[in-house]
Enzyme design. Structure first.
Site, PDB file in Angstrom:
ATOM      1  N   SER A 168      -9.920  -0.565   7.155  1.00 19.43           N
ATOM      2  CA  SER A 168      -9.434  -0.652   5.721  1.00 19.43           C
ATOM      3  C   SER A 168      -8.610  -1.759   5.406  1.00 19.43           C
ATOM      4  CB  SER A 168      -8.374   0.395   5.858  1.00 19.43           C
ATOM      5  OG  SER A 168      -8.913   1.689   5.955  1.00 19.43           O
ATOM      6  N   LYS A 213       0.789  -1.379   0.000  1.00 21.65           N
ATOM      7  CA  LYS A 213      -0.040  -0.176   0.009  1.00 21.65           C
ATOM      8  C   LYS A 213       0.847   1.439   0.053  1.00 21.65           C
ATOM      9  CE  LYS A 213      -3.856   1.967   2.819  1.00 21.65           C
ATOM     10  NZ  LYS A 213      -4.798   1.586   4.088  1.00 21.65           N
ATOM     11  N   SER A 264      -9.603   1.547   3.298  1.00 21.87           N
ATOM     12  CA  SER A 264      -8.737   2.423   2.215  1.00 21.87           C
ATOM     13  C   SER A 264      -7.886   1.505   1.511  1.00 21.87           C
ATOM     14  CB  SER A 264      -8.073   3.430   2.988  1.00 21.87           C
ATOM     15  OG  SER A 264      -7.239   3.019   3.988  1.00 21.87           O
TER      16      SER A 264
END
Length: 449
Positions: free
Chosen positions: A175, A73, A151
């Site tokens: 997330s 990420k 997210s």
């Protein structure tokens, strides 16, 4: 509806150890998928050449991950790369001087880092929309572009498509588990203190958790062992030896019909396999709204981090993210201290309420993935975006407030939009949650067969 089929990490490693195929060939397959339309907008930066070099190194092939593909990420420091957290305002920041601890541990385990994955800007949304770099579509539905969840949106898509075997992400209010549930894969949120957060851009220093998504529970265990630098003791206690709770309060409110159906079938499958599944009220859950009425940890702590940057470059933020951060600008110091105290008391009450149960069962999120067009960037869709975001975060955020651990595993049947079953417990009960998940995954697979 389900992601394309590709064997999980364990199956692939076993095949390679038998001499069936090569790590280099598996990596090329991952690269092909990462370059395909299925992964459009999933990666913000790729590192195929370095991954190829590692996959060809005999020392890497002998390591736990064998040079197989892992995604990271855009929240984590990787040496020589800029950590922008899906934003424009940090795009020109200096590159990281070193890997953050989780990335260093993946490197040491022989990960082939495929690239940096897209995300909600600054990790501040459960929807997964990014107006700057586009939003990857959920691979579970090839006919209607749907949200991936956030997210950790790109991380989820990288795993669900088969591009990556492990998607490194973060979980502050859900997330990891939200996109895992919506994309039909596995997402494990460990107890926050298990994995170092240094070198990860913060959202909430109180709640941030470093963790990962995978395609199976056994892969989730391996990923956790690498990231937390610890061994998970496996238990052979069958489902018939487990006592599981279903929390009625809060978690079951307003479920969409496909979620309610899949969750009820999952409970039936676990009962049929011998598990003692008992419904409990867990009334303190309903106190969360009042506890968070004056502000949240993510709101207060993100404003503290972003306030100077907002003053200089607020117009370059995603307007929805900026709005949520600035909402908390006026939280008073005594309100923050009151929130800390209220959380401690609430944790004690919830922990007492689930005493005696091996784990608690809930739907991971109360809805299936809505179409992207429904919440796409645009002021005319802001109200719907915030409504969906609130729903997505509702169940998962409970575990973060609890300082607990949880895993989301798929519980829908083939041909349906993905639904996640969340298995959760209080802090430091990670091993129990993972072992219950192993049994639950097997029972659900048997039921589907």
């Amino acid at each position: 509806m389900s992601p394309p089929s590709r064997p999980d990490l364990h199956t692939t490693r076993e095949a390679l150890r038998r001499g069936a195929g090569s790590a280099a060939a598996e990596l090329e397959l991952s690269i092909d998928i990462a370059r395909s339309a299925a992964c459009e907008h999933a990666f913000l930066k790729t590192g195929f050449d370095e991954a190829r070099r590692l996959a060809a190194d005999p020392a890497t092939v002998a390591s736990p991950l064998m040079g197989l593909a892992v995604s990271v990420k855009d929240l984590f420091d990787v040496r020589g790369e800029t950590t922008a957290a899906g934003s424009l305002v940090l795009a020109g920041a200096a590159p990281a001087a070193q890997d953050c601890p989780p990335v260093a541990r993946l490197h040491a385990a022989g990960a082939g880092l495929l690239g940096r994955t897209n995300m909600s800007e600054f990790a501040f949304s459960g929807v997964g929309i990014n107006p700057h770099f586009g939003t990857p579509a959920n691979p579970a539905d090839p006919t209607v572009p749907r949200i991936p969840g956030g997210s950790s949106s790109g991380a989820a898509v990288s795993v669900a498509t088969g591009a990556a075997f492990i998607g490194l992400g973060s979980d502050t209010n859900g997330s990891i588990r939200i996109p895992a549930a919506l994309c039909g894969i596995v997402g494990f949120k460990n107890t926050a203190r298990r994995v170092p957060t240094e070198g990860a851009l913060p959202l909430s220093t109180t709640l941030d958790t470093v963790c990962a998504m995978t395609r199976s529970v056994r892969d989730a265990i391996l990923a956790h062992e690498i990231l937390a630098d610890r061994k998970v003791p496996l238990s052979d206690v069958p489902l018939a030896g487990l006592r599981l709770a279903v929390a009625r309060a809060w978690m079951l409110d307003g479920l969409e019909a496909p979620v309610a159906l899949a969750f009820d079938r999952a409970l039936a499958a676990l009962r049929d396999a011998g598990a003692r599944v008992e419904e409990i009220e867990l009334a303190p859950m309903r106190d969360l709204g009042a506890i968070l009425a004056r502000g949240t940890f993510a709101g207060a702590e993100s404003y503290a981090w972003h306030r100077d940057l907002l003053a200089k470059a607020g117009d370059r933020y995603d307007p929805r993210v900026r709005f949520r951060i600035e909402q908390n600008a006026n939280m008073k110091a005594y309100e923050y201290v009151d929130l800390l105290q209220a959380r401690r008391q609430w944790i004690a009450r919830i922990t007492a309420g689930i005493e005696g149960f091996d784990a608690v069962l809930s739907p991971t999120v109360p809805i299936v993935a809505p179409p992207l067009a429904q919440v796409a960037p645009g002021a005319e869709r802001d109200a719907e975006f915030f409504r969906v975001n609130t729903l997505l975060l509702r169940n998962t955020s409970v575990v973060n407030m609890l300082d607990g651990c949880a895993i989301s595993i798929p519980c829908h049947t083939p041909g349906e939009l993905p639904v996640g079953l969340m298995i959760w417990q209080s802090a430091m009960r990670d091993d129990t949650v993972l072992n219950v998940a192993r049994q639950a995954e097997a029972a659900l697979a048997e039921k589907h067969r």
